[in-house]
Design a protein around this motif. Structure first.
Motif, PDB file in Angstrom:
ATOM      1  N   ASP A 242      59.813  40.029  49.549  1.00  0.00           N
ATOM      2  CA  ASP A 242      59.695  38.781  50.314  1.00  0.00           C
ATOM      3  C   ASP A 242      58.238  38.478  50.653  1.00  0.00           C
ATOM      4  OD1 ASP A 242      62.463  38.549  50.281  1.00  0.00           O
ATOM      5  OD2 ASP A 242      62.681  39.669  52.164  1.00  0.00           O
ATOM      6  N   LYS A 243      57.382  38.530  49.651  1.00  0.00           N
ATOM      7  CA  LYS A 243      55.969  38.342  49.909  1.00  0.00           C
ATOM      8  C   LYS A 243      55.627  36.929  50.343  1.00  0.00           C
ATOM      9  CE  LYS A 243      54.434  37.229  45.174  1.00  0.00           C
ATOM     10  NZ  LYS A 243      53.506  37.634  44.096  1.00  0.00           N
ATOM     11  N   GLU A 244      56.540  35.972  50.133  1.00  0.00           N
ATOM     12  CA  GLU A 244      56.262  34.603  50.571  1.00  0.00           C
ATOM     13  C   GLU A 244      56.218  34.499  52.088  1.00  0.00           C
ATOM     14  OE1 GLU A 244      60.649  35.171  49.918  1.00  0.00           O
ATOM     15  OE2 GLU A 244      58.817  35.496  48.750  1.00  0.00           O
ATOM     16  N   ASN A 245      56.663  35.533  52.795  1.00  0.00           N
ATOM     17  CA  ASN A 245      56.620  35.522  54.258  1.00  0.00           C
ATOM     18  C   ASN A 245      55.290  36.021  54.808  1.00  0.00           C
ATOM     19  OD1 ASN A 245      59.289  34.616  54.399  1.00  0.00           O
ATOM     20  ND2 ASN A 245      60.099  36.706  54.351  1.00  0.00           N
ATOM     21  N   TYR A 246      54.361  36.408  53.929  1.00  0.00           N
ATOM     22  CA  TYR A 246      53.091  36.973  54.378  1.00  0.00           C
ATOM     23  C   TYR A 246      51.928  36.123  53.875  1.00  0.00           C
ATOM     24  CZ  TYR A 246      56.241  40.943  54.965  1.00  0.00           C
ATOM     25  OH  TYR A 246      57.292  41.739  55.313  1.00  0.00           O
ATOM     26  N   LEU A 247      50.769  36.298  54.515  1.00  0.00           N
ATOM     27  CA  LEU A 247      49.564  35.567  54.135  1.00  0.00           C
ATOM     28  C   LEU A 247      49.089  36.037  52.756  1.00  0.00           C
ATOM     29  CD1 LEU A 247      47.347  33.558  54.967  1.00  0.00           C
ATOM     30  CD2 LEU A 247      46.112  35.480  55.989  1.00  0.00           C
TER      31      LEU A 247
ATOM     32  N   VAL B 195      46.411  35.315  49.184  1.00  0.00           N
ATOM     33  CA  VAL B 195      45.234  34.728  48.536  1.00  0.00           C
ATOM     34  C   VAL B 195      45.462  34.792  47.035  1.00  0.00           C
ATOM     35  CG1 VAL B 195      42.755  34.887  48.157  1.00  0.00           C
ATOM     36  CG2 VAL B 195      43.697  35.402  50.406  1.00  0.00           C
ATOM     37  N   GLU B 196      45.567  33.640  46.402  1.00  0.00           N
ATOM     38  CA  GLU B 196      45.822  33.563  44.958  1.00  0.00           C
ATOM     39  C   GLU B 196      47.050  34.385  44.585  1.00  0.00           C
ATOM     40  OE1 GLU B 196      42.246  34.787  43.071  1.00  0.00           O
ATOM     41  OE2 GLU B 196      41.108  33.008  43.670  1.00  0.00           O
ATOM     42  N   SER B 197      48.126  34.180  45.330  1.00  0.00           N
ATOM     43  CA  SER B 197      49.435  34.820  45.106  1.00  0.00           C
ATOM     44  C   SER B 197      49.432  36.321  45.357  1.00  0.00           C
ATOM     45  CB  SER B 197      49.942  34.543  43.683  1.00  0.00           C
ATOM     46  OG  SER B 197      50.069  33.157  43.471  1.00  0.00           O
ATOM     47  N   LEU B 198      48.394  36.828  46.006  1.00  0.00           N
ATOM     48  CA  LEU B 198      48.335  38.245  46.360  1.00  0.00           C
ATOM     49  C   LEU B 198      48.373  38.379  47.876  1.00  0.00           C
ATOM     50  CD1 LEU B 198      45.595  39.565  43.894  1.00  0.00           C
ATOM     51  CD2 LEU B 198      48.084  39.638  43.619  1.00  0.00           C
ATOM     52  N   VAL B 199      49.228  39.262  48.373  1.00  0.00           N
ATOM     53  CA  VAL B 199      49.387  39.445  49.812  1.00  0.00           C
ATOM     54  C   VAL B 199      48.191  40.208  50.368  1.00  0.00           C
ATOM     55  CG1 VAL B 199      50.823  40.483  51.608  1.00  0.00           C
ATOM     56  CG2 VAL B 199      51.892  39.400  49.625  1.00  0.00           C
ATOM     57  N   ILE B 200      47.646  39.714  51.502  1.00  0.00           N
ATOM     58  CA  ILE B 200      46.539  40.403  52.165  1.00  0.00           C
ATOM     59  C   ILE B 200      47.102  41.598  52.927  1.00  0.00           C
ATOM     60  CG2 ILE B 200      44.739  40.204  53.899  1.00  0.00           C
ATOM     61  CD1 ILE B 200      44.416  37.314  53.168  1.00  0.00           C
ATOM     62  N   GLN B 201      46.549  42.749  52.645  1.00  0.00           N
ATOM     63  CA  GLN B 201      47.043  43.996  53.230  1.00  0.00           C
ATOM     64  C   GLN B 201      45.911  44.696  53.955  1.00  0.00           C
ATOM     65  OE1 GLN B 201      47.736  47.739  50.818  1.00  0.00           O
ATOM     66  NE2 GLN B 201      49.870  47.115  51.138  1.00  0.00           N
ATOM     67  N   CYS B 202      46.227  45.240  55.136  1.00  0.00           N
ATOM     68  CA  CYS B 202      45.250  45.991  55.925  1.00  0.00           C
ATOM     69  C   CYS B 202      45.728  47.430  56.057  1.00  0.00           C
ATOM     70  CB  CYS B 202      45.075  45.348  57.301  1.00  0.00           C
ATOM     71  SG  CYS B 202      43.871  46.180  58.357  1.00  0.00           S
ATOM     72  N   LEU B 203      44.938  48.357  55.562  1.00  0.00           N
ATOM     73  CA  LEU B 203      45.261  49.778  55.633  1.00  0.00           C
ATOM     74  C   LEU B 203      44.563  50.381  56.849  1.00  0.00           C
ATOM     75  CD1 LEU B 203      46.554  52.326  54.425  1.00  0.00           C
ATOM     76  CD2 LEU B 203      44.488  52.592  53.027  1.00  0.00           C
ATOM     77  N   VAL B 204      45.342  51.024  57.730  1.00  0.00           N
ATOM     78  CA  VAL B 204      44.820  51.572  58.981  1.00  0.00           C
ATOM     79  C   VAL B 204      45.128  53.060  59.035  1.00  0.00           C
ATOM     80  CG1 VAL B 204      44.854  51.405  61.502  1.00  0.00           C
ATOM     81  CG2 VAL B 204      45.205  49.350  60.118  1.00  0.00           C
ATOM     82  N   TYR B 205      44.122  53.826  59.434  1.00  0.00           N
ATOM     83  CA  TYR B 205      44.303  55.256  59.702  1.00  0.00           C
ATOM     84  C   TYR B 205      44.282  55.450  61.219  1.00  0.00           C
ATOM     85  CZ  TYR B 205      43.660  56.755  54.847  1.00  0.00           C
ATOM     86  OH  TYR B 205      43.808  56.957  53.493  1.00  0.00           O
ATOM     87  N   LEU B 206      45.318  56.078  61.745  1.00  0.00           N
ATOM     88  CA  LEU B 206      45.386  56.390  63.166  1.00  0.00           C
ATOM     89  C   LEU B 206      45.094  57.876  63.327  1.00  0.00           C
ATOM     90  CD1 LEU B 206      46.067  54.672  65.680  1.00  0.00           C
ATOM     91  CD2 LEU B 206      48.351  55.663  65.633  1.00  0.00           C
ATOM     92  N   ASN B 207      43.920  58.189  63.857  1.00  0.00           N
ATOM     93  CA  ASN B 207      43.481  59.577  64.044  1.00  0.00           C
ATOM     94  C   ASN B 207      43.922  60.062  65.423  1.00  0.00           C
ATOM     95  OD1 ASN B 207      42.024  59.582  61.518  1.00  0.00           O
ATOM     96  ND2 ASN B 207      40.466  58.353  62.542  1.00  0.00           N
ATOM     97  N   ILE B 208      44.828  61.019  65.459  1.00  0.00           N
ATOM     98  CA  ILE B 208      45.361  61.559  66.710  1.00  0.00           C
ATOM     99  C   ILE B 208      44.854  62.985  66.851  1.00  0.00           C
ATOM    100  CG2 ILE B 208      47.447  62.011  68.035  1.00  0.00           C
ATOM    101  CD1 ILE B 208      48.889  59.999  66.269  1.00  0.00           C
TER     102      ILE B 208
END
Length: 727
Positions: free
Chosen positions: A375-380, A382-395
């Motif tokens: 369901d990538k049409e529900n996300y932002l 750019v040129e038909s590619l979903v913008i993804q943010c990769l996060v590392y949570l250091n505990i």
């Protein structure tokens, strides 16, 4: 439903155990209360508050108590039913006789079976077996005939008929003669008559003077003659909990809606509000006052009540939901834990979250991804590619922490993979990796809170997601439907939003910037003097998001001097209210259609049970048509719910925008702004609750609210804005 409250004569909390109506028995002024925990308590109440002297005796009988009865089983004695045994006690709780049951017991009834001189008991087992005992011995054991008895139900003994009345799991009321049960020799008993009720019976009561039975079911109240014919039936508008007969014409029915209804000749003559759901109800005499009601609920609240004429207070408790201070909660939790450790003689564990637990969020990658996303049409994109943010949570923890539970709290317009997880053992550093996406809704805030909880305390921190996750720069657009103009103090658009990098250098324009969000665009236009900015878009949600970012970054350099656009805000409120009414109509139609569908099913089943059933072809066609209409109505309701959910988010954004403009326009502190936000924070019945909150905030009064339109809520919001402008 009711205008009056019941009044408490006496009351107490029996215990943190589980109870039902079979655990209550009242013998004149003595109350016997059993429980599934095996505790039997004997009370002798006196008017007023509960005192320890009112508890005459408390004893643990080891096994779960199923039911208690008092009768003349020789002398006056107490009979207690357990799953595997039945025990007769004196009223001083001395054991007279104990019998091991051959089958697992379920419930029992008592009476002078066969017109005898002393009471006997009949125990119904879980597998359709009746066991008849006198105090000294087992008299008979009878297997019932029907194959539909895997689930036992209520049972009573009729003295006039000398018969047992019970219901099988096929929702059929059956009558078994005691004389027939006694003459059986390894044969299954046959009922004298059978009556199909079509619902699960909850309780059966006999009025011998009128030769009728009352059977209360899940939604119906049946009046059944002793010959097994329904004399009258009444559909109840509430879920009943229990029933009690006070005289030949009066019934008392309690409900799961915390009400007590009194019927005379099946006509409602009185209704009162109760403090708890009355699962068990009986009548007693206390302090020479007769016919006081004794009620017990499943959580152990035992009360002696009477019908009062004090009106129910219709005032609603005003409470503005406040944000939790996790620092205060942690201090309270730590202090309480240390007190417990001191009481138990354990060494006190000193807590220091700042030194023992540290959490840092690191943005590793922010870019369009070619990975498969459902369901990538529900996300932002750019040129038909979903913008993804990769996060590392250091505990990181210097001390050993076990069972650390971590939860991420964020705006509903943000989607995070694996937002809740648990770390069994933590000592050192653990990295938790997750992806973040921007959905089609405009966010209100980019902050993600990290909540950690373990047995020695709790910890909270937060981090902010990059703005580039929610929007990117596109070709400038100057035409838009909605506009907001703010005064700025010599600010540069690209210096203010320097974290948004243009994809192409041709997009750079010092006086104009347009951002593409998931389902809208928003632009910033600066005048030649660079002292006024215009924020414009085709929807106010995008303007609200961008204005929030501007206020967070340049609060001291931004002002708003124009009027708050209440007309546009009221338009969204009207749309929200209209859709809410439509949704209620859909739900009402859905309930009616479901009732119609069940009625047709019941009619078809009754046809099949007839000896010479008529053709059911027409009924099958009607059932199919009703089913198709039911499915279509469900689809329409689901669509309406989806639109309503989206509109709720839009309304939240509009209110957030209105409060931001008031914050910039009037002399409002940050604390006052947070208080105003809590006024508008409501999940259900938004118009009614917000009207009550603002009315209390302005006038200190809580009005009665029945909204047929949005005129009242519009008026009260206008009054709020006027008051803020005069501060």
């Amino acid at each position: 439903m009711s205008l009056f409250n019941t009044k408490q004569f006496w009351g107490t909390r029996v215990g943190p155990e589980e109870f039902d109506e079979q655990h209550l028995f009242v013998d004149n002024s003595i109350i016997y209360v059993g429980s599934y925990s095996g505790n039997l308590r004997i009370y002798q109440p006196q008017r007023g508050d509960y005192k320890p002297t009112h508890l005459k005796q408390e004893i643990n009988l080891q096994d779960p108590i199923l039911q208690i009865l008092i009768g003349y089983f020789g002398n006056k004695s107490l009979c207690v039913l357990f799953p595997k045994r039945v025990v007769f006690y004196t009223l001083d709780m001395e054991i007279l006789k104990e019998h091991k049951l051959q089958r697992n017991g379920f419930n029992m009834c008592s009476g002078q079976f066969g017109q005898g001189r002393k009471d006997l008991i009949c125990i119904q087992s879980c597998d359709a077996c009746l066991m008849i005992y006198e105090q000294e011995q087992l008299l008979h054991i009878c297997q019932l005939s029907t194959e539909y008895f895997p689930l036992p139900g209520p049972i009573i003994y009729s003295q006039q008929l000398d018969s047992f009345i019970l219901q099988n799991s096929c929702y059929e009321l059956e009558c078994y003669k005691y004389a027939n049960l006694c003459t059986l020799q390894k044969k299954r008993a046959q009922p004298n008559w059978t009556l199909n009720l079509g619902e699960q019976a909850q309780k059966i009561i006999e009025i011998s003077s009128q030769n009728i039975f009352y059977v209360i079911c899940e939604q119906m109240l049946f009046q059944v003659q002793q010959s097994g014919i329904i004399f009258h039936q009444k559909r109840l508008d509430y879920p009943p909990a229990s029933i009690l007969v006070t005289d030949i014409h009066t019934l008392i029915i309690t409900s799961f809606t915390h009400h007590l209804m009194i019927y005379k000749d099946l006509n409602l003559v009185w209704a009162a509000k109760t403090d708890h759901v009355c699962h068990g109800i009986s009548i007693g005499k206390f302090d020479d006052i007769d016919k006081l009601l004794v009620v017990l609920n499943d959580e152990g609240y035992l009360q002696v009540i009477f019908l009062g004429t004090e009106q129910i207070s219709i005032q609603k408790q005003f409470q503005i939901e406040q944000q939790h201070s996790y620092q205060q909660l942690n201090e309270l939790y730590t202090g309480t834990l240390q007190q417990i450790q001191l009481k138990e003689g354990n060494p006190v564990i000193e807590q220091n979250e700042k030194s023992s637990l540290q959490i840092n969020a690191e943005i590793i990658k922010l870019a369009p991804t070619r990975d498969y996303i459902e369901d990538k049409e529900n996300y932002l994109q750019v040129e038909s590619l979903v913008i993804q943010c990769l996060v590392y949570l250091n505990i990181t923890s210097k001390q050993l922490i076990e069972n650390l539970q971590v939860q991420l709290v964020y705006d509903e317009s943000i989607f995070i993979t694996n937002p809740r997880f648990e770390i069994n053992v933590l000592q050192g550093t653990i990295i938790h990796e997750f992806n973040v996406y921007s959905t089609k809704n405009c966010p209100i805030d980019r902050v993600v809170k990290v909540l950690c909880n373990h047995k020695n305390g709790c910890y909270q921190t937060e981090f902010t997601l990059p703005l580039s996750l929610f929007c990117y720069m596109i070709q400038p657009e100057k035409i838009a439907k909605y506009r907001i103009t703010v005064n700025v103090n010599n600010l540069s658009i690209y210096n203010t939003f320097k974290d948004i990098k243009p994809i192409d250098s041709s997009l750079l324009n010092q006086s104009l910037m347009t951002l593409q969000m998931t389902n809208s665009t928003v632009s910033i236009l600066a005048n030649k003097q660079n002292d006024r900015w215009r924020l414009q878009s085709d929807n106010f949600e995008a303007i609200s998001f961008l204005l929030h970012e501007l206020v967070v970054r340049e609060r001291e350099n931004v002002k708003y001097t124009e009027d708050v656009p209440l007309k546009d805000i009221f338009g969204v409120i009207d749309e929200h209210f209209t859709l809410k009414l439509s949704l209620k109509e859909y739900e009402k139609d859905l309930e009616q259609k479901a009732t119609e569908f069940r009625a047709i099913q019941k009619k078809i089943l009754q046809r099949f049970k007839e000896n010479n059933p008529a053709s059911v072809e027409s009924m099958n066609s009607l059932l199919e048509l009703c089913f198709q209409q039911f499915i279509q109505l469900m689809d329409n309701t689901q669509k309406c719910q989806n639109i309503f959910k989206q509109l709720q988010h839009n309304l939240q954004c509009m209110i957030h925008l209105m409060l931001l403009l008031c914050y910039l326009r009037f002399k409002i502190t940050q604390e006052q702004l947070e208080e105003l936000r809590r006024l508008f924070y409501c999940d259900k019945d938004w118009e009614e609750e917000v009207f009550i909150n603002i009315n209390y905030y302005l006038k200190g009064q809580i009005p009665d609210v029945v909204h047929e339109n949005t005129q009242k809520i519009k008026k009260i919001i206008t009054m709020l804005i006027d008051k803020l402008s005069k501060q």
